[in-house]
Scaffold this motif. Structure first.
Motif, PDB file in Angstrom:
ATOM      1  N   ASN A 121      -7.058   2.712 -14.531  1.00 53.65           N
ATOM      2  CA  ASN A 121      -6.475   1.516 -14.038  1.00 53.65           C
ATOM      3  C   ASN A 121      -6.066   0.792 -15.176  1.00 53.65           C
ATOM      4  OD1 ASN A 121      -6.441   2.127 -11.228  1.00 53.65           O
ATOM      5  ND2 ASN A 121      -8.500   0.882 -11.046  1.00 53.65           N
ATOM      6  N   TYR A 133      -5.804   1.606  -8.253  1.00 54.37           N
ATOM      7  CA  TYR A 133      -6.679   2.770  -7.217  1.00 54.37           C
ATOM      8  C   TYR A 133      -7.959   2.211  -7.078  1.00 54.37           C
ATOM      9  CZ  TYR A 133      -2.947   6.486  -7.615  1.00 54.37           C
ATOM     10  OH  TYR A 133      -1.745   6.708  -7.420  1.00 54.37           O
ATOM     11  N   GLU A 134      -8.570   2.221  -5.945  1.00 53.77           N
ATOM     12  CA  GLU A 134      -9.961   1.955  -5.527  1.00 53.77           C
ATOM     13  C   GLU A 134     -10.701   3.158  -5.221  1.00 53.77           C
ATOM     14  OE1 GLU A 134      -8.504  -0.633  -2.318  1.00 53.77           O
ATOM     15  OE2 GLU A 134      -9.578  -2.230  -3.480  1.00 53.77           O
ATOM     16  N   ARG A 191       0.795  -1.392  -0.020  1.00 51.44           N
ATOM     17  CA  ARG A 191      -0.173   0.084   0.050  1.00 51.44           C
ATOM     18  C   ARG A 191       0.782   1.167   0.198  1.00 51.44           C
ATOM     19  NH1 ARG A 191      -5.416  -0.420   1.264  1.00 51.44           N
ATOM     20  NH2 ARG A 191      -6.070  -2.680   1.634  1.00 51.44           N
ATOM     21  N   THR A 218     -12.258  -3.136 -10.522  1.00 54.36           N
ATOM     22  CA  THR A 218     -10.938  -2.266 -10.599  1.00 54.36           C
ATOM     23  C   THR A 218     -10.118  -2.377 -12.064  1.00 54.36           C
ATOM     24  OG1 THR A 218      -9.719  -3.764  -9.416  1.00 54.36           O
ATOM     25  CG2 THR A 218     -10.837  -2.155  -8.269  1.00 54.36           C
ATOM     26  N   ASN A 260     -12.889   4.927 -13.112  1.00 56.08           N
ATOM     27  CA  ASN A 260     -11.728   4.430 -12.327  1.00 56.08           C
ATOM     28  C   ASN A 260     -11.314   3.159 -13.304  1.00 56.08           C
ATOM     29  OD1 ASN A 260     -10.112   4.576  -9.834  1.00 56.08           O
ATOM     30  ND2 ASN A 260     -10.919   2.539  -9.638  1.00 56.08           N
ATOM     31  N   LYS A 315      -3.570   3.511  -2.833  1.00 56.45           N
ATOM     32  CA  LYS A 315      -3.252   2.697  -4.346  1.00 56.45           C
ATOM     33  C   LYS A 315      -2.599   1.265  -3.666  1.00 56.45           C
ATOM     34  CE  LYS A 315       1.341   4.395  -5.364  1.00 56.45           C
ATOM     35  NZ  LYS A 315       2.015   5.024  -6.527  1.00 56.45           N
ATOM     36  N   GLU A 316      -2.799   0.333  -4.578  1.00 54.52           N
ATOM     37  CA  GLU A 316      -2.279  -1.128  -3.993  1.00 54.52           C
ATOM     38  C   GLU A 316      -1.289  -1.392  -5.200  1.00 54.52           C
ATOM     39  OE1 GLU A 316      -5.467  -3.656  -3.251  1.00 54.52           O
ATOM     40  OE2 GLU A 316      -5.526  -2.945  -0.919  1.00 54.52           O
ATOM     41  N   SER A 366     -10.959   8.630  -3.028  1.00 59.47           N
ATOM     42  CA  SER A 366      -9.925   7.672  -3.580  1.00 59.47           C
ATOM     43  C   SER A 366      -9.249   6.931  -2.316  1.00 59.47           C
ATOM     44  CB  SER A 366      -8.989   8.000  -4.439  1.00 59.47           C
ATOM     45  OG  SER A 366      -8.067   6.715  -4.781  1.00 59.47           O
ATOM     46  N   VAL A 409      -0.516  -1.051 -10.732  1.00 56.28           N
ATOM     47  CA  VAL A 409      -0.853  -0.240  -9.692  1.00 56.28           C
ATOM     48  C   VAL A 409      -2.226   0.126  -9.772  1.00 56.28           C
ATOM     49  CG1 VAL A 409      -0.757   2.087  -8.897  1.00 56.28           C
ATOM     50  CG2 VAL A 409       1.291   0.913  -9.939  1.00 56.28           C
ATOM     51  N   GLU A 437      -5.835   9.278  -5.681  1.00 54.38           N
ATOM     52  CA  GLU A 437      -6.097   9.785  -6.833  1.00 54.38           C
ATOM     53  C   GLU A 437      -7.456  10.344  -6.569  1.00 54.38           C
ATOM     54  OE1 GLU A 437      -5.737   8.175 -10.961  1.00 54.38           O
ATOM     55  OE2 GLU A 437      -7.193   7.229 -10.240  1.00 54.38           O
TER      56      GLU A 437
END
Length: 254
Positions: A144, A73-74, A13, A115, A140, A60-61, A57, A71, A19
């Motif tokens: 991604n 983003y959720e 993480r 995602t 989103n 990021k993971e 947001s 990468v 974002e």
């Protein structure tokens, strides 16, 4: 024969660069308990008139599949915009069992792409991918997908709106939309469109198409859908680990 996910796929993480997308409204409404009633958080906390409308947001993971850092983003505006465990299980399965599901050069449709992680991994494995979901998720999802496939894949994935429906013949005729694989991960949960989901799977499953469906069993409705899936398709269990299952279905049409 089935290889499982290793530690290298666990996300790291990074909280430094969330974002934030302006001019879009967060649609979710957190429900909290109050004496004798449920109260929406929107009723308790009213933002000032000058406050901007945003989608909040999460961190990021970073995942590692197919030799690449991915990468993701959720966002918290939709169930579909956060990571669910069956997506991770399916990505690991696709990477480690290419002799069972060969995506090199395959035409792939993902239902409920969320995602975008599964579509990204499928693209990195050589597939031509169309990632689909509802309009609220698409911004989103597209960000991604493009962030992680541009310059890495022979063909950029397509991102498109698709609502599960009994009548897709007009908008998505099977003569035009033909796929080798239909991918779906954690699309079965507590919602009112399970029959439409199954109808959508059947619509796109032509001769030579395989549906690869990953699901973590949580509710009785999951088991009901599984039984209906087995009635609709010739079904085999590709992977099982506790409540996590990955099925393969092929069309029963004569």
């Amino acid at each position: 024969l089935i290889r499982c996910m290793g530690d290298s796929h666990r996300p790291s993480r990074d909280y430094e660069q969330p974002e934030i997308q302006p001019e879009q409204e967060h649609k979710g409404a957190l429900q909290i308990s109050a004496p004798g009633r449920e109260v929406s958080i929107n009723q308790l906390v009213q933002p000032p008139l000058w406050a901007p409308k945003i989608i909040y947001s999460l961190a990021k993971e970073i995942y590692h599949y197919v030799g690449e850092d991915i990468v993701i983003y959720e966002t918290i505006d939709s169930y579909g915009a956060i990571m669910w465990p069956a997506a991770l299980a399916l990505c690991s399965f696709l990477e480690n069992n290419r002799e069972i599901v060969n995506l090199q050069g395959a035409q792939v449709l993902e239902l409920g792409a969320g995602t975008g992680l599964v579509s990204i991994v499928a693209s990195l494995l050589g597939a031509s991918v169309t990632a689909t979901d509802l309009p609220v998720v698409l911004s989103n999802l597209r960000a991604n997908v493009l962030r992680n496939t541009r310059g890495r894949c022979r063909e950029l994935p397509k991102v498109d709106v698709l609502s599960w429906s009994f009548d897709l013949k007009r908008s998505h005729p099977t003569g035009v939309h033909q796929y080798d694989y239909i991918l779906a991960a954690d699309v079965v949960y507590q919602h009112d469109f399970l029959e439409e989901l199954l109808a959508t799977m059947k619509h796109f499953c032509g001769p030579g198409t395989a549906v690869i469906w990953a699901n973590k069993v949580r509710l009785g409705s999951d088991l009901t859908f599984t039984e209906n899936f087995k009635k609709a398709f010739h079904t085999s269990l590709l992977f099982e680990d506790g409540d996590m299952k990955i099925f393969k279905g092929t069309c029963r049409r004569s």
